[in-house]
Design a protein around this motif. Sequence first.
Motif, mmCIF file in Angstrom:
data_model
loop_
_atom_site.group_PDB
_atom_site.id
_atom_site.type_symbol
_atom_site.label_atom_id
_atom_site.label_comp_id
_atom_site.label_asym_id
_atom_site.label_seq_id
_atom_site.Cartn_x
_atom_site.Cartn_y
_atom_site.Cartn_z
ATOM 1 N N ALA A 147 -92.335 -18.186 55.215
ATOM 2 C CA ALA A 147 -92.288 -16.999 56.070
ATOM 3 C C ALA A 147 -92.468 -17.387 57.533
ATOM 4 O O ALA A 147 -91.762 -16.889 58.415
ATOM 5 C CB ALA A 147 -93.364 -16.001 55.651
ATOM 6 N N LEU A 148 -93.410 -18.299 57.793
ATOM 7 C CA LEU A 148 -93.648 -18.742 59.162
ATOM 8 C C LEU A 148 -92.435 -19.474 59.730
ATOM 9 O O LEU A 148 -92.025 -19.240 60.874
ATOM 10 C CB LEU A 148 -94.880 -19.647 59.207
ATOM 11 C CG LEU A 148 -95.241 -20.237 60.575
ATOM 12 C CD1 LEU A 148 -95.477 -19.137 61.604
ATOM 13 C CD2 LEU A 148 -96.468 -21.134 60.450
ATOM 14 N N LEU A 149 -91.841 -20.349 58.941
ATOM 15 C CA LEU A 149 -90.657 -21.086 59.387
ATOM 16 C C LEU A 149 -89.491 -20.140 59.654
ATOM 17 O O LEU A 149 -88.754 -20.305 60.633
ATOM 18 C CB LEU A 149 -90.262 -22.131 58.345
ATOM 19 C CG LEU A 149 -91.198 -23.335 58.204
ATOM 20 C CD1 LEU A 149 -90.751 -24.219 57.044
ATOM 21 C CD2 LEU A 149 -91.232 -24.143 59.493
ATOM 22 N N ALA A 150 -89.326 -19.140 58.781
ATOM 23 C CA ALA A 150 -88.241 -18.176 58.963
ATOM 24 C C ALA A 150 -88.424 -17.387 60.251
ATOM 25 O O ALA A 150 -87.470 -17.163 61.002
ATOM 26 C CB ALA A 150 -88.171 -17.236 57.763
ATOM 27 N N CYS A 151 -89.649 -16.975 60.516
ATOM 28 C CA CYS A 151 -89.943 -16.200 61.720
ATOM 29 C C CYS A 151 -89.733 -17.051 62.965
ATOM 30 O O CYS A 151 -89.135 -16.596 63.957
ATOM 31 C CB CYS A 151 -91.373 -15.680 61.656
ATOM 32 S SG CYS A 151 -91.797 -14.492 62.944
ATOM 33 N N ALA A 152 -90.201 -18.302 62.938
ATOM 34 C CA ALA A 152 -90.063 -19.189 64.091
ATOM 35 C C ALA A 152 -88.593 -19.517 64.355
ATOM 36 O O ALA A 152 -88.144 -19.529 65.516
ATOM 37 C CB ALA A 152 -90.853 -20.473 63.856
ATOM 38 N N ALA A 153 -87.833 -19.783 63.292
ATOM 39 C CA ALA A 153 -86.416 -20.114 63.456
ATOM 40 C C ALA A 153 -85.637 -18.919 63.995
ATOM 41 O O ALA A 153 -84.749 -19.078 64.846
ATOM 42 C CB ALA A 153 -85.827 -20.568 62.118
ATOM 43 N N LEU A 154 -85.958 -17.723 63.519
ATOM 44 C CA LEU A 154 -85.290 -16.526 64.026
ATOM 45 C C LEU A 154 -85.613 -16.328 65.505
ATOM 46 O O LEU A 154 -84.732 -15.977 66.302
ATOM 47 C CB LEU A 154 -85.734 -15.305 63.227
ATOM 48 C CG LEU A 154 -85.169 -13.956 63.684
ATOM 49 C CD1 LEU A 154 -83.640 -13.936 63.571
ATOM 50 C CD2 LEU A 154 -85.790 -12.805 62.884
ATOM 51 N N THR A 155 -86.856 -16.552 65.861
ATOM 52 C CA THR A 155 -87.259 -16.413 67.262
ATOM 53 C C THR A 155 -86.474 -17.366 68.161
ATOM 54 O O THR A 155 -85.957 -16.974 69.214
ATOM 55 C CB THR A 155 -88.763 -16.685 67.417
ATOM 56 O OG1 THR A 155 -89.499 -15.747 66.620
ATOM 57 C CG2 THR A 155 -89.199 -16.552 68.866
ATOM 58 N N TRP A 156 -86.382 -18.624 67.746
ATOM 59 C CA TRP A 156 -85.673 -19.608 68.560
ATOM 60 C C TRP A 156 -84.185 -19.273 68.649
ATOM 61 O O TRP A 156 -83.578 -19.407 69.721
ATOM 62 C CB TRP A 156 -85.858 -21.002 67.980
ATOM 63 C CG TRP A 156 -85.287 -22.068 68.866
ATOM 64 C CD1 TRP A 156 -84.137 -22.788 68.672
ATOM 65 C CD2 TRP A 156 -85.831 -22.528 70.112
ATOM 66 N NE1 TRP A 156 -83.928 -23.655 69.699
ATOM 67 C CE2 TRP A 156 -84.954 -23.529 70.607
ATOM 68 C CE3 TRP A 156 -86.979 -22.199 70.848
ATOM 69 C CZ2 TRP A 156 -85.182 -24.191 71.801
ATOM 70 C CZ3 TRP A 156 -87.198 -22.864 72.045
ATOM 71 C CH2 TRP A 156 -86.309 -23.841 72.511
ATOM 72 N N ASP A 157 -83.591 -18.834 67.542
ATOM 73 C CA ASP A 157 -82.176 -18.464 67.561
ATOM 74 C C ASP A 157 -81.927 -17.292 68.494
ATOM 75 O O ASP A 157 -80.961 -17.294 69.274
ATOM 76 C CB ASP A 157 -81.713 -18.106 66.148
ATOM 77 C CG ASP A 157 -80.274 -17.621 66.124
ATOM 78 O OD1 ASP A 157 -79.355 -18.457 66.198
ATOM 79 O OD2 ASP A 157 -80.063 -16.386 66.055
ATOM 80 N N ARG A 158 -82.803 -16.299 68.453
ATOM 81 C CA ARG A 158 -82.623 -15.128 69.320
ATOM 82 C C ARG A 158 -82.876 -15.496 70.784
ATOM 83 O O ARG A 158 -82.278 -14.913 71.687
ATOM 84 C CB ARG A 158 -83.561 -14.005 68.880
ATOM 85 C CG ARG A 158 -83.245 -13.395 67.516
ATOM 86 C CD ARG A 158 -81.881 -12.728 67.481
ATOM 87 N NE ARG A 158 -80.795 -13.662 67.193
ATOM 88 C CZ ARG A 158 -79.553 -13.524 67.598
ATOM 89 N NH1 ARG A 158 -79.222 -12.499 68.359
ATOM 90 N NH2 ARG A 158 -78.622 -14.398 67.283
ATOM 91 N N TYR A 159 -83.768 -16.473 71.019
ATOM 92 C CA TYR A 159 -83.989 -16.954 72.390
ATOM 93 C C TYR A 159 -82.730 -17.637 72.916
ATOM 94 O O TYR A 159 -82.303 -17.384 74.048
ATOM 95 C CB TYR A 159 -85.167 -17.919 72.408
ATOM 96 C CG TYR A 159 -85.292 -18.703 73.692
ATOM 97 C CD1 TYR A 159 -85.749 -18.098 74.865
ATOM 98 C CD2 TYR A 159 -84.935 -20.056 73.732
ATOM 99 C CE1 TYR A 159 -85.849 -18.825 76.051
ATOM 100 C CE2 TYR A 159 -85.035 -20.783 74.910
ATOM 101 C CZ TYR A 159 -85.485 -20.165 76.060
ATOM 102 O OH TYR A 159 -85.574 -20.879 77.227
#
Length: 242
Positions: A147-159
Amino acid sequence: MPNSNTAKPRWDYRDGRVAAVAAALVYSMWALEVILPVGPGAPTGALADAQSPFGQFLESAHRTAAILVVLAAGLGLTLGAKRPRRWLAFSWWSMAVFGAAALTASLLPGRCVVSTDAACTVESLMEGVQGATVAQPVLAVVAALSALLACAALTWDRYEAGERAWPVLALITAAQAVATVIVLVLAGMVYAASGDGSPGVVLGLAERFHLVTVALWLLAVGLVPGQWKRRHRSLHAPHSAD
């Protein structure tokens, strides 16, 4: 005669968004313990008594939420943003792992109502609770980290995509990172103490904090538009030329 194609299920990217938001709402149902008198001492200790009617309801609800997470991730991979960058694809796959691990853990016997509660699963194993297996804490840790990895990866992609919501996603990621570390540290303390002397109130608060961050992440997955297609498209719709 009706067209035979009408009998086929037709999926849309909006179904994925709805599934993610619904899963977020389900992961927030623990709040009913605070609002309603669902059991003695519920707000201070474990999330719910596994043998109580509310505990059984919450366990079933979280199992349903895990299925919704897998569905949302699957639709994100197939009907999400066209030609997703690697970080977005990684986020969807990590989200699918989270849902699959949570679902599998929820099907195993034990007293832990929340399948992603690593501290509870470790405590159950150390205390020799009937039905507790080593697979449960492993799955709980895998679910929390995924869950943490998914959230972090989504954040970086949206950035990288210039999404206006990325600062909010960054805050959710930071909060989830803190919550995950706290839960895993408490799980380690329980393991080191062989299940004795675990801080029940702290465990309950830590698990609630983690569930809040998971719910916020899933809510963001459903509401932030960038990772989803803007136009309707069905899995069974004919492909049109680009």
